[in-house]
Write an enzyme that holds these catalytic residues in place. Sequence first.
Site, mmCIF file in Angstrom:
data_model
loop_
_atom_site.group_PDB
_atom_site.id
_atom_site.type_symbol
_atom_site.label_atom_id
_atom_site.label_comp_id
_atom_site.label_asym_id
_atom_site.label_seq_id
_atom_site.Cartn_x
_atom_site.Cartn_y
_atom_site.Cartn_z
ATOM 1 N N ARG A 293 23.520 -36.880 -5.862
ATOM 2 C CA ARG A 293 23.189 -36.404 -7.200
ATOM 3 C C ARG A 293 22.237 -35.221 -7.061
ATOM 4 O O ARG A 293 21.051 -35.383 -6.781
ATOM 5 C CB ARG A 293 22.529 -37.548 -7.988
ATOM 6 C CG ARG A 293 22.382 -37.281 -9.473
ATOM 7 C CD ARG A 293 21.467 -38.317 -10.090
ATOM 8 N NE ARG A 293 20.069 -38.016 -9.777
ATOM 9 C CZ ARG A 293 19.142 -38.939 -9.501
ATOM 10 N NH1 ARG A 293 19.453 -40.210 -9.454
ATOM 11 N NH2 ARG A 293 17.894 -38.563 -9.253
ATOM 12 N N HIS A 297 18.561 -37.905 -12.632
ATOM 13 C CA HIS A 297 19.373 -39.039 -13.083
ATOM 14 C C HIS A 297 19.855 -38.787 -14.507
ATOM 15 O O HIS A 297 21.035 -38.929 -14.816
ATOM 16 C CB HIS A 297 18.555 -40.324 -13.006
ATOM 17 C CG HIS A 297 19.230 -41.507 -13.628
ATOM 18 N ND1 HIS A 297 20.339 -42.102 -13.060
ATOM 19 C CD2 HIS A 297 18.973 -42.204 -14.763
ATOM 20 C CE1 HIS A 297 20.722 -43.113 -13.821
ATOM 21 N NE2 HIS A 297 19.912 -43.195 -14.859
ATOM 22 N N TYR A 306 10.211 -38.261 -6.426
ATOM 23 C CA TYR A 306 10.599 -39.307 -5.486
ATOM 24 C C TYR A 306 11.517 -38.848 -4.351
ATOM 25 O O TYR A 306 11.870 -39.651 -3.497
ATOM 26 C CB TYR A 306 11.244 -40.488 -6.223
ATOM 27 C CG TYR A 306 12.430 -40.130 -7.106
ATOM 28 C CD1 TYR A 306 13.705 -39.945 -6.570
ATOM 29 C CD2 TYR A 306 12.271 -39.987 -8.477
ATOM 30 C CE1 TYR A 306 14.782 -39.626 -7.382
ATOM 31 C CE2 TYR A 306 13.336 -39.671 -9.298
ATOM 32 C CZ TYR A 306 14.596 -39.496 -8.753
ATOM 33 O OH TYR A 306 15.664 -39.184 -9.550
#
Length: 401
Positions: A293, A297, A306
């Site tokens: 990805r 998100h 992160y």
Amino acid sequence: MTVESTAARTPRRSAGNKAGTTGTKRTTSTTKKAAGAGKSAEPALVQLLTPEGKRVKNAEFDKYVADVTAEDLRGLYRDMVLTRRFDAEATALQRQGELGLWASLLGQEAAQIGSGRALRDDDYVFPTYREHGVAWCRGVDPTNLLGMFRGVNNGGWDPNGNNFHLYTIVIGSQTLHATGYAMGITKDGADSAVIAYFGDGASSQGDVAEAFTFSAVYNAPVVFFCQNNQWAISEPTEKQSRVPLYQRAQGYGFPGVRVDGNDVLANLAVTKWALERARAGEGPTLVEAFTYRMGAHTTSDDPTRYRTDDERLAWEAKDPILRLRRHLEAAHHADEGFFAELETESEALGKRVREAVRAMPDPDHFAIFENVYADGHALVDEERAQFAAYQDSFADEDGGK
């Protein structure tokens, strides 16, 4: 070897898809050779195009793309480019306040277009909320995907018009819906198949485990297509599973295969193989498309909190669109005129999406109360009255009540 096991219409523009199937049960050589697969440190990965765009051979899956032409390859490239352009426009519209939320597919175009173009029109798709490329392959107008994210409808298209179910926000529940639908197909005696899309995070949901169990026991004609994009929001895959996700199929008694999710040709081949198994009465298959990805998100997420830039840059080098372009150029299947024309078409699509979203009418605020009970209900009537009073509490354009 890549597979582990213990046990009516033509697509709108299918890249070399064969509509014919057999109705007799068969065992493929791929499944026969499955014993012991995946025991090496690095899981086996089906790949037909390298990140540099070089075509590589695969004895098991080459036959599923043997009839793909140069025109088909250009079509797959066009699909990915236009899907990415639509996705970028939707992200921009959210940032401008035109959408409440958006779930980007950036980086996952090959997994979606490859698998989407493997489908026949009579197959049925159960998506999550990120399958914009699959929706494109099913003929769903991109602007229809945006109504829910703008808050003006609950879906925006007729699922039976394109055999493409409405987006599912509840994580993993669509796999159960797909399994039940596939079980119904067997009762009807049809030879179509079902595909259910979900992510690596959803693979940890109980609904997915139940879908695997029921589909295996009832030999349902369903393909579970997991887009492993490495991150379940901020949770990495290694914190979700001790084994590669495709190996989970072994415990349920059906094959699992891991495919290079950024290789559109490999996704086309592997999905066609899995769908043929389903149509031939061989039951479910788990396909793990190993991808990444590239963006957040959703637009409410900040991936820089992160994951590292180095990780993202490493995956940018495996970009699915750049990979196919390199192959097209090296094989002289496309010239600069093709790419320039596609760029023009891409910009036109972006403009159409912008205009369509901004022109969407606001919904009737009270419509939500009309279809709860067929004969009305006292509690719903009370809630409607409370909502009406709330609406009346706002000042109108003239400053009055």
